[in-house]
Scaffold this active site. Structure first.
Site, mmCIF file in Angstrom:
data_model
loop_
_atom_site.group_PDB
_atom_site.id
_atom_site.type_symbol
_atom_site.label_atom_id
_atom_site.label_comp_id
_atom_site.label_asym_id
_atom_site.label_seq_id
_atom_site.Cartn_x
_atom_site.Cartn_y
_atom_site.Cartn_z
ATOM 1 N N GLU A 92 0.846 -1.189 0.000
ATOM 2 C CA GLU A 92 0.000 0.000 0.000
ATOM 3 C C GLU A 92 0.887 1.246 0.000
ATOM 4 O O GLU A 92 1.889 1.317 0.711
ATOM 5 C CB GLU A 92 -0.867 -0.049 1.254
ATOM 6 C CG GLU A 92 -1.640 1.202 1.574
ATOM 7 C CD GLU A 92 -2.282 1.132 2.951
ATOM 8 O OE1 GLU A 92 -3.223 1.920 3.179
ATOM 9 O OE2 GLU A 92 -1.844 0.309 3.791
ATOM 10 N N TRP A 93 0.517 2.231 -0.797
ATOM 11 C CA TRP A 93 1.227 3.516 -0.788
ATOM 12 C C TRP A 93 0.612 4.421 0.274
ATOM 13 O O TRP A 93 -0.603 4.629 0.295
ATOM 14 C CB TRP A 93 1.143 4.196 -2.148
ATOM 15 C CG TRP A 93 1.778 5.557 -2.160
ATOM 16 C CD1 TRP A 93 1.166 6.756 -1.944
ATOM 17 C CD2 TRP A 93 3.162 5.839 -2.373
ATOM 18 N NE1 TRP A 93 2.081 7.786 -2.017
ATOM 19 C CE2 TRP A 93 3.319 7.249 -2.274
ATOM 20 C CE3 TRP A 93 4.289 5.054 -2.642
ATOM 21 C CZ2 TRP A 93 4.553 7.878 -2.452
ATOM 22 C CZ3 TRP A 93 5.516 5.677 -2.803
ATOM 23 C CH2 TRP A 93 5.642 7.077 -2.710
ATOM 24 N N LEU A 94 1.448 4.919 1.162
ATOM 25 C CA LEU A 94 0.985 5.828 2.204
ATOM 26 C C LEU A 94 1.704 7.161 2.074
ATOM 27 O O LEU A 94 2.939 7.202 1.996
ATOM 28 C CB LEU A 94 1.260 5.239 3.594
ATOM 29 C CG LEU A 94 0.516 3.953 3.962
ATOM 30 C CD1 LEU A 94 1.020 3.410 5.291
ATOM 31 C CD2 LEU A 94 -0.986 4.210 4.021
ATOM 32 N N ASP A 194 13.248 -4.268 14.196
ATOM 33 C CA ASP A 194 14.217 -3.345 13.591
ATOM 34 C C ASP A 194 13.690 -1.919 13.730
ATOM 35 O O ASP A 194 13.607 -1.162 12.765
ATOM 36 C CB ASP A 194 14.438 -3.710 12.122
ATOM 37 C CG ASP A 194 15.671 -3.044 11.516
ATOM 38 O OD1 ASP A 194 16.473 -2.462 12.275
ATOM 39 O OD2 ASP A 194 15.820 -3.103 10.274
#
Length: 289
Positions: A92-94, A194
């Protein structure tokens, strides 16, 4: 390659997708990132060599697992795969923005909620993954001390030895870890693995987001310790975390031991002065015993 990725996106979404824009996104040192768009919808695609497909398989599983906790925002993972020369994962592009004090505090609270997700299998994960590009072994163990010694520090020490690094006190340290963690009760927590500043952000609506995980079930303090390793998060983050899931007494001593894993990994990946820093950290640990 792009035709294959477009076809995979179309398959998993059920909507025809044909990318007309492929813009390079800077920021990663392990993978290449691209914003892939057809003019209506945009996806984030990470690329690596074809041999690294399992790394993306593990990342997709981790993102799905964290997403399903309904605790903290992560990019939804659509698919991963390999082509003749590349492996890829589609996310998904956020749209990202800077956080404020309230959103940082919310990140702390949301992370604490995720850390309350436990496992009855003990410490580990359902598959091995990577920390950076280094293999991370996640074979299940019922005992945290055994897991951390065998699958975290010993493994990194072995890699360092192959590189010719001089870590003279490593065997003494491994022997001392049970004493350092004595009388400390650890429950398995779902951790990011991480969690430094480069792997967190906020949406334009100030929703906290974490990404690029190296997930497993471990001591939740490994995440909190790493947030302090490269400059630290704002105080309101830690305030929010403590409101939901207060840390146990002795964290200040344990955090150096947990961050040693990441400094060893940086030494094995990037060389530089990280081996000297690791030796300094080992000496610091002994001073706290």
């Amino acid at each position: 390659m792009w035709i294959e990725i477009d076809a995979h996106i179309s398959q998993v979404t059920g909507e025809k997708f044909h990318s007309s824009q492929r813009l390079y996104v800077s920021g990663g040192s392990i993978n290449q990132g691209y914003a892939l768009s057809d003019g209506k919808i945009t996806y984030f695609v990470k690329l690596n060599q074809a041999s690294q497909g399992e790394m993306f398989a593990a990342e997709m599983l981790a993102l799905q697992q964290m997403y399903n906790t309904n605790t903290i925002r992560v990019p939804q993972a659509l698919c991963w795969g390999t082509t003749a020369n590349s492996s890829y994962i589609v996310l998904e592009w956020l749209e990202m923005a800077d956080g404020n004090s309230k959103s940082w505090q919310k990140m702390g609270r949301n992370l604490a909620a995720m850390h309350k997700i436990s496992s009855n299998q003990g410490f580990g994960w359902n598959m091995n993954n990577t920390i950076g590009s280094t293999p991370q072994i996640n074979t299940w163990k019922s005992d945290w001390i055994e897991f951390y010694i065998q699958h975290r520090l010993s493994y990194q020490f072995q890699l360092a030895k192959r590189k010719g690094e001089n870590l003279a006190l490593q065997d003494k340290l491994l022997t001392a870890i049970p004493r350092l963690l004595a009388n400390y009760q650890v429950q398995p927590s779902l951790v990011h693995g991480d969690l430094w500043g480069g792997n967190v952000s906020f949406t334009v609506d100030c929703e906290p987001v974490i990404f690029d995980p190296a997930t497993y079930f471990g001591d939740r303090e490994v995440d909190i310790a790493m947030t302090e390793l490269f400059g630290g998060f704002p105080p309101c983050f830690y305030q929010g975390y403590q409101e939901v899931f207060p840390l146990a007494q002795g964290y200040e001593k344990r955090k150096t031991l947990y961050n040693l894993y990441h400094i060893l990994n940086h030494s094995n990946l990037f060389s530089g002065g990280y081996a000297s820093q690791a030796n300094e950290m080992i000496e610091q640990i002994f001073r706290m015993l």
